[in-house]
Design an enzyme around this catalytic site. Sequence first.
Site, PDB file in Angstrom:
ATOM      1  N   ASP A 246      -3.694   5.632   6.698  1.00  0.00           N
ATOM      2  CA  ASP A 246      -4.073   6.827   7.448  1.00  0.00           C
ATOM      3  C   ASP A 246      -5.023   6.410   8.573  1.00  0.00           C
ATOM      4  O   ASP A 246      -4.575   6.052   9.662  1.00  0.00           O
ATOM      5  CB  ASP A 246      -4.698   7.822   6.463  1.00  0.00           C
ATOM      6  CG  ASP A 246      -5.067   9.151   7.094  1.00  0.00           C
ATOM      7  OD1 ASP A 246      -4.629   9.416   8.218  1.00  0.00           O
ATOM      8  OD2 ASP A 246      -5.795   9.932   6.456  1.00  0.00           O
TER       9      ASP A 246
ATOM     10  N   GLU B  44       0.851  -1.197   0.000  1.00  0.00           N
ATOM     11  CA  GLU B  44       0.000   0.000   0.000  1.00  0.00           C
ATOM     12  C   GLU B  44       0.886   1.246   0.000  1.00  0.00           C
ATOM     13  O   GLU B  44       2.056   1.186   0.382  1.00  0.00           O
ATOM     14  CB  GLU B  44      -0.911  -0.077   1.242  1.00  0.00           C
ATOM     15  CG  GLU B  44      -1.807   1.105   1.536  1.00  0.00           C
ATOM     16  CD  GLU B  44      -2.847   1.419   0.468  1.00  0.00           C
ATOM     17  OE1 GLU B  44      -2.452   1.604  -0.694  1.00  0.00           O
ATOM     18  OE2 GLU B  44      -4.036   1.531   0.823  1.00  0.00           O
TER      19      GLU B  44
HETATM   20  P1  IMP Z   1      -7.390   5.300   5.193  1.00  0.00           P
HETATM   21  O1  IMP Z   1      -8.583   4.434   4.949  1.00  0.00           O
HETATM   22  O2  IMP Z   1      -7.757   6.546   5.950  1.00  0.00           O
HETATM   23  O3  IMP Z   1      -6.231   4.591   5.829  1.00  0.00           O
HETATM   24  O4  IMP Z   1      -7.005   5.847   3.766  1.00  0.00           O
HETATM   25  C1  IMP Z   1      -5.902   5.479   3.088  1.00  0.00           C
HETATM   26  C2  IMP Z   1      -5.985   6.083   1.712  1.00  0.00           C
HETATM   27  O5  IMP Z   1      -6.223   7.494   1.775  1.00  0.00           O
HETATM   28  C3  IMP Z   1      -4.646   5.931   1.042  1.00  0.00           C
HETATM   29  O6  IMP Z   1      -4.586   4.730   0.287  1.00  0.00           O
HETATM   30  C4  IMP Z   1      -4.577   7.166   0.194  1.00  0.00           C
HETATM   31  O7  IMP Z   1      -5.202   6.937  -1.052  1.00  0.00           O
HETATM   32  C5  IMP Z   1      -5.363   8.205   0.944  1.00  0.00           C
HETATM   33  N1  IMP Z   1      -4.487   9.075   1.773  1.00  0.00           N
HETATM   34  C6  IMP Z   1      -4.446   9.170   3.120  1.00  0.00           C
HETATM   35  N2  IMP Z   1      -3.532  10.065   3.532  1.00  0.00           N
HETATM   36  C7  IMP Z   1      -2.959  10.537   2.401  1.00  0.00           C
HETATM   37  C8  IMP Z   1      -1.917  11.516   2.155  1.00  0.00           C
HETATM   38  O8  IMP Z   1      -1.302  12.109   3.059  1.00  0.00           O
HETATM   39  N3  IMP Z   1      -1.610  11.733   0.861  1.00  0.00           N
HETATM   40  C9  IMP Z   1      -2.231  11.107  -0.185  1.00  0.00           C
HETATM   41  N4  IMP Z   1      -3.208  10.193  -0.004  1.00  0.00           N
HETATM   42  C10 IMP Z   1      -3.582   9.924   1.276  1.00  0.00           C
HETATM   43 MG    MG Z   2      -4.515   4.702  -2.037  1.00  0.00          MG
END
Ligand code: IMP
Ligand code: MG
Length: 170
Positions: free
Chosen positions: A99, A95
Amino acid sequence: MEKDLLISRKSIQDRVKELAAQISSDYEGKEPILIGILNGAIFFFADLVRELSIPIKIDFIRAFSYGSAKTSSGTVRLTKEVEIPVQGKPVILVEDIVDTGLTLKNIIKAMELKSPESLRICSLIDKLERREATVIVDYCGFQIDEGFLVGYGLDYDEKYRQLSEIYVLR
Ligand code: IMP
Ligand code: MG
């Protein structure tokens, strides 16, 4: 939009080599399937797999998460499924960034239904500030506390992915 350099090309290359060495050693004698999560992981994935010294297979999945730009709803639809059979095989999901962890948690759930022998996570960036779901990143490139990163596959509104270094958006 203004951006500041956070991780240089050289730091990325060095860290990718270290991760590849670690994975090659952990999977000695095995043939893991590395599954890249499109689109963000493409450059990291391409660099990582080429540094591995063990036999591997590669495949890709693509996940679409519902929700606004700011929040991850936790509902994920796979818009491209894995095509290589993974049952009974060691699998490593690759991945770009974790986040809240909600996206990956759902992808892990979907992957576990396919009964791989083992399932580990490799992420270029582990962003800790907004973690909601417990996701263990087995192989982590860089940990950061906060900030929105772009470059080396990471996008803001589909832009900046092609940059070869990682920046933080201001
Ligand atoms: P999560 O479900 O919040 O963990 O989201 C993860 C997804 O959000 C990643 O695969 C990215 O596509 C996007 N994402 C989260 N933080 C960032 C960032 O700082 N820059 C770019 N994409 C991000
Ligand atoms: Mg992504």
